[in-house]
Design a protein around this motif. Structure first.
Motif, PDB file in Angstrom:
ATOM      1  N   PRO A 248       0.824  -1.223   0.000  1.00  0.00           N
ATOM      2  CA  PRO A 248       0.000   0.000   0.000  1.00  0.00           C
ATOM      3  C   PRO A 248       0.846   1.255   0.000  1.00  0.00           C
ATOM      4  N   LYS A 249       0.506   2.184  -0.883  1.00  0.00           N
ATOM      5  CA  LYS A 249       1.273   3.418  -1.013  1.00  0.00           C
ATOM      6  C   LYS A 249       1.179   4.300   0.228  1.00  0.00           C
ATOM      7  N   GLN A 250       0.074   4.179   0.981  1.00  0.00           N
ATOM      8  CA  GLN A 250      -0.126   5.058   2.140  1.00  0.00           C
ATOM      9  C   GLN A 250       0.733   4.673   3.337  1.00  0.00           C
ATOM     10  N   LEU A 251       1.313   3.459   3.315  1.00  0.00           N
ATOM     11  CA  LEU A 251       2.080   2.969   4.460  1.00  0.00           C
ATOM     12  C   LEU A 251       3.562   2.840   4.124  1.00  0.00           C
ATOM     13  N   ALA A 252       4.384   2.852   5.176  1.00  0.00           N
ATOM     14  CA  ALA A 252       5.825   2.640   4.987  1.00  0.00           C
ATOM     15  C   ALA A 252       6.049   1.269   4.352  1.00  0.00           C
TER      16      ALA A 252
END
Length: 324
Positions: A218-222
């Motif tokens: 996921p792009k939103q998470l590290a």
């Protein structure tokens, strides 16, 4: 007297921090209130949406999170290098996504010409914004204030929504980071809100599992960057597959009929991080009870507290100079 948050953070020692916020009122943050029968489940999405939106603005990455009934757990990574690398215009654009800024910052972004005095004050403002965009206190402040305002409006009341300041723990090495992330991701299972990680709504592990099904992160998470190596890219120092297996097996160990599995099967990540299997269950089920402050090996803790003491003395010395 409470210790200033900035004097509890030492980016020299670690950029990973575990943050916890709790509601002060009896009314729930999320979930169903058994007393009134009212559902606050929709607020869980408020928190998750705001959290992931802030990660795009701040120079702070979200490593793990779990939105519970009356509290939230978040593991953050402070990317101060990114904050220092961004140009002045990029800093202002990011800040203006959160706040209006000042008359000078607005004029600058509009392309208006500034005189020397105005440029001087603008530079000071930009420096402040640059620092704030890599500050976990500002990150948590913006997150919690937004949720508090929405909840108070919905409840038609005023006053505090959160239990004072958020609590934070420094995660000083890979073992502490892995243990804390697993603890956070398994919170809904421990609370009997979900049976499996993939069913744990509004958690980072569910988001990672859904993305992993498409061979993505996921792009939103590290991102998970793999095992530590000489030319290590930015990201969590683990393999994604190993971490998900770790969470799954740790979750199974919480069930009475599955308690022996970690002792019988030692995961590679546990061997690499030098965590004894018999200690892992205790770490991931009672993380905040076992550890009240910074978490890490003895030598890491010594360095961390030494640097905090230096910051404290420096701050005290500066105050003495100002007071004459």
């Amino acid at each position: 007297m409470a210790t200033a948050r900035k004097r509890q953070v030492s980016l020299v020692d670690t950029k990973y921090y575990h943050c916890i916020s709790r509601c002060v009122r009896r009314a729930f943050l999320c979930g169903d209130d058994t007393v009134t029968g009212k559902s606050y489940e929709h607020r869980r999405q408020w928190v998750e949406d705001k959290l992931l939106a802030l990660a795009k603005v701040f120079c702070i990455d979200v490593c793990a999170y779990a939105v519970m009934s009356n509290h939230t757990h978040i593991v953050l990574y402070v990317d101060d290098k990114k904050a220092n690398r961004l140009n002045d215009k990029a800093i202002l654009i990011r800040w203006h996504k959160l706040f209006k800024g000042t008359l000078l910052t607005q004029k600058y972004l509009q392309g208006d010409k500034l005189d020397k005095a105005q440029q001087f004050f603008l530079n000071r403002t930009i420096a402040d914004y640059r620092t704030r965009l890599a500050d976990i206190s500002w990150f948590m402040r913006v997150l919690n204030e937004d949720i508090a305002r929405k909840a108070n409006k919905e409840d038609n009341c005023t006053g505090r929504f959160w239990e004072g300041r958020f609590k934070s723990q420094a995660l000083l090495d890979e073992a502490a980071l892995a243990a804390c992330m697993a603890y956070v991701d398994l919170n809904p299972i421990r609370a009997k809100m979900a049976k499996t990680p993939e069913d744990s709504a509004h958690t980072s592990v569910q988001k990672r599992i859904r993305a992993a099904k498409d061979a993505k992160q996921p792009k939103q998470l590290a991102r998970f960057a793999g095992s530590p190596r000489k030319h290590m890219p930015k990201g969590l120092p683990f393999e994604l597959k190993s971490y998900l297996e770790l969470v799954e097996l740790t979750g199974r160990c919480m069930r009475e009929d599955k308690r022996g599995h970690i002792e019988q099967r030692t995961l590679p990540i546990l061997e690499r991080l030098s965590i004894a299997p018999e200690n892992w269950l205790k770490l991931t089920t009672q993380f905040t009870k076992v550890f009240k402050g910074a978490v890490g090996r003895t030598n890491k803790l010594d360095d961390y507290y030494t640097h905090l003491e230096v910051k404290r003395r420096t701050s005290f010395s500066q105050c003495e100079k100002l007071l004459g």
